[in-house]
Design a protein around this motif. Sequence first.
Motif, PDB file in Angstrom:
ATOM      1  N   THR A   5       9.530   8.837  -3.467  1.00 53.49           N
ATOM      2  CA  THR A   5      10.063   7.738  -2.576  1.00 53.49           C
ATOM      3  C   THR A   5       9.447   6.628  -2.599  1.00 53.49           C
ATOM      4  OG1 THR A   5      11.134  10.435  -1.973  1.00 53.49           O
ATOM      5  CG2 THR A   5      11.354   8.409  -0.518  1.00 53.49           C
ATOM      6  N   LEU A   6      10.653   5.597  -3.018  1.00 52.71           N
ATOM      7  CA  LEU A   6      10.002   3.828  -1.765  1.00 52.71           C
ATOM      8  C   LEU A   6      10.286   4.232  -0.102  1.00 52.71           C
ATOM      9  CD1 LEU A   6      11.166   2.186  -5.117  1.00 52.71           C
ATOM     10  CD2 LEU A   6       8.972   2.490  -4.446  1.00 52.71           C
ATOM     11  N   PRO A   7       8.661   3.161  -0.406  1.00 55.28           N
ATOM     12  CA  PRO A   7       8.634   3.432   1.515  1.00 55.28           C
ATOM     13  C   PRO A   7       9.622   2.839   1.782  1.00 55.28           C
ATOM     14  CG  PRO A   7       6.756   2.092   0.430  1.00 55.28           C
ATOM     15  CD  PRO A   7       7.990   2.585  -0.815  1.00 55.28           C
ATOM     16  N   TYR A   8      10.678   1.951   1.300  1.00 52.34           N
ATOM     17  CA  TYR A   8      11.519   0.506   1.948  1.00 52.34           C
ATOM     18  C   TYR A   8      12.649   0.425   0.392  1.00 52.34           C
ATOM     19  CZ  TYR A   8       7.585  -2.738   0.544  1.00 52.34           C
ATOM     20  OH  TYR A   8       7.028  -3.676   0.333  1.00 52.34           O
TER      21      TYR A   8
ATOM     22  N   LEU B 217      13.517  -1.983  -2.084  1.00 47.83           N
ATOM     23  CA  LEU B 217      13.075  -2.578  -3.141  1.00 47.83           C
ATOM     24  C   LEU B 217      14.188  -3.402  -4.287  1.00 47.83           C
ATOM     25  CD1 LEU B 217       8.963  -1.407  -4.252  1.00 47.83           C
ATOM     26  CD2 LEU B 217       9.778  -2.953  -2.613  1.00 47.83           C
TER      27      LEU B 217
ATOM     28  N   GLY C 187      12.807  -3.113  -8.683  1.00 44.05           N
ATOM     29  CA  GLY C 187      11.316  -2.496  -7.804  1.00 44.05           C
ATOM     30  C   GLY C 187      11.262  -1.491  -8.395  1.00 44.05           C
TER      31      GLY C 187
ATOM     32  N   ARG D 146      10.895  -0.775 -11.751  1.00 43.41           N
ATOM     33  CA  ARG D 146       9.611  -0.941 -12.485  1.00 43.41           C
ATOM     34  C   ARG D 146       8.650   0.337 -12.259  1.00 43.41           C
ATOM     35  NH1 ARG D 146       7.547  -7.194 -10.781  1.00 43.41           N
ATOM     36  NH2 ARG D 146       7.122  -5.457  -8.861  1.00 43.41           N
ATOM     37  N   THR D 147       8.937   0.777 -10.943  1.00 45.68           N
ATOM     38  CA  THR D 147       7.836   2.179 -10.380  1.00 45.68           C
ATOM     39  C   THR D 147       8.157   2.822 -11.607  1.00 45.68           C
ATOM     40  OG1 THR D 147       8.512   1.217  -7.782  1.00 45.68           O
ATOM     41  CG2 THR D 147       7.568   3.819  -8.236  1.00 45.68           C
TER      42      THR D 147
ATOM     43  N   ARG E 265       6.242   2.484 -14.445  1.00 46.48           N
ATOM     44  CA  ARG E 265       4.769   2.597 -14.270  1.00 46.48           C
ATOM     45  C   ARG E 265       4.205   3.602 -14.909  1.00 46.48           C
ATOM     46  NH1 ARG E 265       2.063  -1.731 -10.203  1.00 46.48           N
ATOM     47  NH2 ARG E 265       3.792  -3.024 -11.778  1.00 46.48           N
TER      48      ARG E 265
ATOM     49  N   GLU F 262       5.257  -4.138 -16.788  1.00 51.99           N
ATOM     50  CA  GLU F 262       4.282  -5.059 -15.514  1.00 51.99           C
ATOM     51  C   GLU F 262       5.575  -6.616 -14.972  1.00 51.99           C
ATOM     52  OE1 GLU F 262       1.459  -5.672 -14.014  1.00 51.99           O
ATOM     53  OE2 GLU F 262       1.538  -4.485 -15.340  1.00 51.99           O
TER      54      GLU F 262
ATOM     55  N   ALA G  78      12.981  -8.156 -10.169  1.00 51.13           N
ATOM     56  CA  ALA G  78      13.378  -8.174  -8.784  1.00 51.13           C
ATOM     57  C   ALA G  78      15.144  -8.166  -8.558  1.00 51.13           C
ATOM     58  CB  ALA G  78      12.210  -8.224  -8.256  1.00 51.13           C
TER      59      ALA G  78
ATOM     60  N   ARG H 272       5.413  -5.642  -2.546  1.00 50.58           N
ATOM     61  CA  ARG H 272       6.164  -5.060  -3.638  1.00 50.58           C
ATOM     62  C   ARG H 272       5.237  -3.615  -3.849  1.00 50.58           C
ATOM     63  NH1 ARG H 272      11.123  -5.365  -5.438  1.00 50.58           N
ATOM     64  NH2 ARG H 272      11.773  -6.986  -5.021  1.00 50.58           N
ATOM     65  N   ARG H 273       4.227  -4.787  -4.687  1.00 47.72           N
ATOM     66  CA  ARG H 273       3.409  -3.433  -6.283  1.00 47.72           C
ATOM     67  C   ARG H 273       2.472  -2.341  -5.038  1.00 47.72           C
ATOM     68  NH1 ARG H 273       2.274  -6.201 -11.540  1.00 47.72           N
ATOM     69  NH2 ARG H 273       4.088  -7.562 -11.453  1.00 47.72           N
TER      70      ARG H 273
ATOM     71  N   ALA I  33       4.328  -0.785  -2.180  1.00 47.76           N
ATOM     72  CA  ALA I  33       4.903  -0.117  -2.130  1.00 47.76           C
ATOM     73  C   ALA I  33       5.191   0.893  -3.269  1.00 47.76           C
ATOM     74  CB  ALA I  33       6.809  -1.034  -1.883  1.00 47.76           C
ATOM     75  N   GLU I  34       4.978   0.328  -4.800  1.00 42.52           N
ATOM     76  CA  GLU I  34       5.522   0.439  -6.096  1.00 42.52           C
ATOM     77  C   GLU I  34       4.408   1.897  -6.430  1.00 42.52           C
ATOM     78  OE1 GLU I  34       7.452  -3.271  -8.095  1.00 42.52           O
ATOM     79  OE2 GLU I  34       6.008  -2.342  -8.996  1.00 42.52           O
ATOM     80  N   ALA I  35       3.057   1.117  -5.673  1.00 41.50           N
ATOM     81  CA  ALA I  35       1.341   1.925  -5.644  1.00 41.50           C
ATOM     82  C   ALA I  35       1.590   2.939  -5.377  1.00 41.50           C
ATOM     83  CB  ALA I  35       0.381   0.814  -6.435  1.00 41.50           C
ATOM     84  N   LEU I  36       1.840   3.104  -4.105  1.00 41.10           N
ATOM     85  CA  LEU I  36       2.411   3.792  -3.378  1.00 41.10           C
ATOM     86  C   LEU I  36       3.246   5.452  -3.334  1.00 41.10           C
ATOM     87  CD1 LEU I  36       1.384   4.895  -0.217  1.00 41.10           C
ATOM     88  CD2 LEU I  36       3.339   4.182   1.051  1.00 41.10           C
ATOM     89  N   ALA I  37       4.346   4.782  -3.715  1.00 40.26           N
ATOM     90  CA  ALA I  37       5.216   5.508  -4.047  1.00 40.26           C
ATOM     91  C   ALA I  37       4.436   6.646  -5.344  1.00 40.26           C
ATOM     92  CB  ALA I  37       6.726   4.726  -4.078  1.00 40.26           C
ATOM     93  N   ILE I  38       4.123   6.002  -6.281  1.00 39.36           N
ATOM     94  CA  ILE I  38       3.691   6.843  -6.801  1.00 39.36           C
ATOM     95  C   ILE I  38       2.418   7.649  -7.008  1.00 39.36           C
ATOM     96  CG2 ILE I  38       2.413   6.670  -9.836  1.00 39.36           C
ATOM     97  CD1 ILE I  38       3.834   4.046 -10.207  1.00 39.36           C
TER      98      ILE I  38
ATOM     99  N   ASP J  25       1.699   9.084  -3.991  1.00 34.54           N
ATOM    100  CA  ASP J  25       2.986   9.866  -3.227  1.00 34.54           C
ATOM    101  C   ASP J  25       3.011  11.094  -3.915  1.00 34.54           C
ATOM    102  OD1 ASP J  25       3.336  10.833  -0.270  1.00 34.54           O
ATOM    103  OD2 ASP J  25       5.628   9.895  -1.049  1.00 34.54           O
TER     104      ASP J  25
END
Lengths: 240, 94
Positions: free
Chosen positions: A59-62, A64, A68, A71-72, A75, A168, A172, B63-64, B66-71, B73
């Motif tokens: 879950t993305l915090p907001y 993107l 985004g 990319r998540t 990754r 990488e 977006a 943005r980076r 947020a992505e890293a945080l979500a992963i 989490d």
Amino acid sequence: MGHARTLVVMPAYNEEDSIGGVIAELRRVLVEVDCLVVDDGSRDATSHVARQAGATVITLPYNLGVGGAMRTGLRYATDNGYQNVVRIDADGQHDPANIQDLIAQLDMADIVIGARFAGTGDYEARGPRRWAMLLLAAILSRIARRRLTDTTSGFNAFGPRAIRLLAEHYPAEFLGDTVEALVIAARAGCVITQVPVEMRTRQAGVPSNSPVNAAVHLGRVFVAVFFALVRPATAYSKGM
Amino acid sequence: MWWIVAGLAALLVSIFPESLVAAAGYLGVDVPTNLVFFVSIATLFFVCIQTGAELTSLEAKTRRLAEALAIVDERVNRLEAEHDAVDKDTKPAE
């Protein structure tokens, strides 16, 4: 967890009505893949529904944007050692049965596009939207040195090389994201190919772009593609 | 950066007003005040560009994050769930 070689990534934004069904169908059709839902800051119960349906949920915090979220997902795939990533829409437009066809092509390519106009199915776009898509397809075909007919498709499979690169560099910009990602990949030397797929009507939810917005976005796509083209190729060297 | 340049210039002109007149004469500006306006606008323009560039890079960074945080989490939740399951298994039944 993490033993499957393929990860299905589903970027989702306010898709609580359809996502459960899509995940259920996916798990029915393909048992040997893991399913990751990237909830792009939805304000509804998307995360909850997806988790209930048995998917891994990030879950993305907001919000993107699809780029985004993708990319998540990519990754996550590199972090957990997945070989292939398949992107599929959460609204049920893409038939999970086609995933196998896409993955099969990854032996010969880094990116496989599930193309909507390549013969199968009856999906059709009209007017300016169609012209823009044809033009984009022509440009992309040139860059990729391969005939590609549907560059804006949200149904793609990525091989290991493309995953490393795009984790990488996945762009977006909304709607521009798929096209620009293809340009970036092609310029970094990835092989792109396509497989015809059939489109279905959305199970629920409204299309995320009205005709007017679509026109604006297509304009942005061209700008994004232009910049992706003129940027020096070395800008994409990280991750390759 | 641009603010410092503008500040120093303003300081210089306030202490030595003749310097403004001299500079205007040297650059061929008939009315010295116009030089002030021109330089101010040019400075603001550069500040604006700089801020925009800064904003772009900050956006990319959040943005980076947020992505890293979500992963992370997701990972924490998964590990916690596994941990709880192990705890339950190893604890002797009472």
